[in-house]
Motif scaffolding. Structure first.
Motif, short mmCIF file in Angstrom:
data_model
loop_
_atom_site.label_atom_id
_atom_site.label_comp_id
_atom_site.label_asym_id
_atom_site.label_seq_id
_atom_site.Cartn_x
_atom_site.Cartn_y
_atom_site.Cartn_z
N TRP A 68 1.90 5.31 0.85
CA TRP A 68 1.79 6.19 2.02
C TRP A 68 0.57 7.10 1.85
N GLN A 69 0.00 7.52 2.96
CA GLN A 69 -1.13 8.45 2.93
C GLN A 69 -0.73 9.77 3.57
N ALA A 70 -1.08 10.87 2.94
CA ALA A 70 -0.76 12.19 3.52
C ALA A 70 -1.60 12.43 4.76
N PRO A 105 0.84 -1.21 0.00
CA PRO A 105 0.00 0.00 0.00
C PRO A 105 0.87 1.26 0.00
N GLU A 154 10.61 5.91 4.76
CA GLU A 154 9.55 6.81 5.24
C GLU A 154 10.04 8.00 6.08
N ASN A 209 0.76 15.81 -6.08
CA ASN A 209 0.97 14.70 -7.00
C ASN A 209 1.41 15.20 -8.36
N TRP A 246 1.52 17.50 0.29
CA TRP A 246 1.95 16.60 -0.79
C TRP A 246 1.27 17.02 -2.07
N ASN A 286 5.85 7.22 -4.35
CA ASN A 286 5.06 6.77 -3.20
C ASN A 286 5.27 5.26 -3.04
N GLY A 291 5.73 3.49 -0.32
CA GLY A 291 5.05 2.86 0.81
C GLY A 291 6.01 2.07 1.70
#
Ligand code: NAP
Length: 243
Positions: free
Chosen positions: A99-101, A97, A198, A109, A107, A191, A193
Motif C-alpha cells: 500500500w502507498q500512503a 505491491p 485495506e 515505518n 504512516w 504492509n 497490500g
C-alpha cells in the motif's frame, strides 16, 4: 505431464489454486482454513526446510514452483527459491505491491518489534493487526496501555488486553464500528497490500489516527515475478500449453 507446486496462504493463491487441474499441488502451512472444494491436490504442513522441499519437488516430479505466499512469509519464500535451485527447476513468485500512503495519511515505518514498542510509548489504546506476534508480549504491556490484538484465533480478554479472533475480508462499515468500540489511538499493521484488509487504513485516515507500519522483509530473487494474479495466470497457462 507438467506439474506445478503452488505455495499458498493468501487469497490470490487460492484464486490460482481454483484454476489448477488434478495433477497440480496447492501447498499450505495449515495455520488457516484448508479448502476442501478444489480440483487440484492440497498438501498441508511444512517440508522440514528447503532441503525437504527440494526432495518433495524431485520425488513428485514437480516442474515449476510458484511462490504465492504472504509478503511477510519470508522464510517460506527463501526456502522456495533455494529448493527450486537445488531441484533444478524455476521458481516464479507473485509479489503483491505494498500500500502507498496518501497525503492525509500519517504512516510511520518501524523495522521490527523493538522499534515498534518504542514508537508506541506515547499511545494508550493500540490496535494490533499483525497476526499472532503481539500475543507473545501480553505480559509486557506498559501500565498506561490497553491493547486490542486481532488475529486468526481469539482468546479470553485480560485486564489490559483484548484478543479478537477474525479472518478477512473486513468491510469498511465493520471496521468503523470496531474502531469506534475499541477507542483506538493508533493502528499497527504490516504492509500486506491486500484489498481484503485495506479498509482499516481508510478508517485510520478518517479518524486522523497514526499507523505504525512494520517494514516488509527482503524476499529472494526468483526467475519471474508477477504483481497480479491475472499476469501470473496467463504465464502459467502459456507454460502448461507449451510442449
Ligand atoms: P514463514 O515464517 O515464511 O514460514 C514458516 C514455515 O512454515 C516454513 O518454513 C514452512 O515450514 C511452513 N510454511 C509456510 N508456508 C507454507 C506453505 N505454503 N506450504 C507449506 N509449508 C509452509 O511463514 P509464516 O509467516 O509463518 O506464514 C505461514 C503461512 O501463512 C504462509 O503460507 C503464509 O502465506 C500465510 N500467511 C502469513 C501471513 C503473515 O503475516 N506472515 C499472513 C497471512 C497468511 P518448513 O520449513 O517445515 O517447510
Amino acid at each position: 505431464m507438467k506439474r506445478i507446486l503452488l505455495l499458498g496462504g493468501v487469497t490470490e493463491a487460492l484464486a490460482l489454486a481454483r484454476r489448477l487441474g488434478p495433477e497440480h499441488v496447492y501447498s499450505l502451512a495449515g495455520l488457516g482454513k484448508v479448502p476442501d472444494d478444489l480440483a487440484c491436490q492440497v498438501r498441508v504442513g511444512g517440508y522440514g526446510g528447503a532441503q525437504g522441499l527440494a526432495r518433495f519437488i524431485a520425488e513428485e516430479g514437480i516442474g515449476l514452483l510458484v511462490d504465492a505466499t504472504h509478503p511477510y512469509a519470508a522464510q517460506m519464500s527463501r526456502n522456495g527459491a533455494a529448493a527450486a535451485e537445488m531441484a533444478g527447476i524455476a521458481c516464479w513468485a507473485l509479489r503483491r505491491p505494498g500500500w502507498q500512503a496518501g497525503p492525509e495519511d500519517d504512516w510511520r515505518n518501524v523495522a521490527d518489534w523493538a522499534e515498534l514498542i518504542v514508537a508506541l510509548k506515547d499511545f494508550c489504546r493500540p490496535f494490533f493487526t499483525l497476526g499472532r506476534e503481539p500475543l507473545e508480549h501480553l505480559h509486557e504491556i506498559p501500565p498506561q496501555q490497553h491493547w486490542a490484538v486481532r488475529c486468526l484465533q481469539g482468546q479470553p480478554a485480560g485486564a489490559r488486553y483484548e484478543v479478537i479472533g477474525a479472518r478477512g475480508p473486513f468491510s469498511l462499515d465493520g471496521e468503523r464500528e470496531l474502531f469506534s468500540r475499541l477507542q483506538s489511538d493508533v493502528l499497527i499493521s504490516k504492509n500486506s497490500g491486500s484489498q481484503s484488509t485495506e479498509p482499516k487504513l481508510q478508517v485510520a485516515r478518517e479518524l486522523g489516527l497514526p499507523v505504525l507500519i512494520l517494514k516488509r522483509p527482503e524476499l529472494p530473487a526468483v526467475a519471474r515475478e508477477f504483481d497480479s494474479v491475472e499476469g501470473l495466470w496467463q504465464a502459467l497457462a502459456t507454460y502448461l500449453e507449451t510442449p
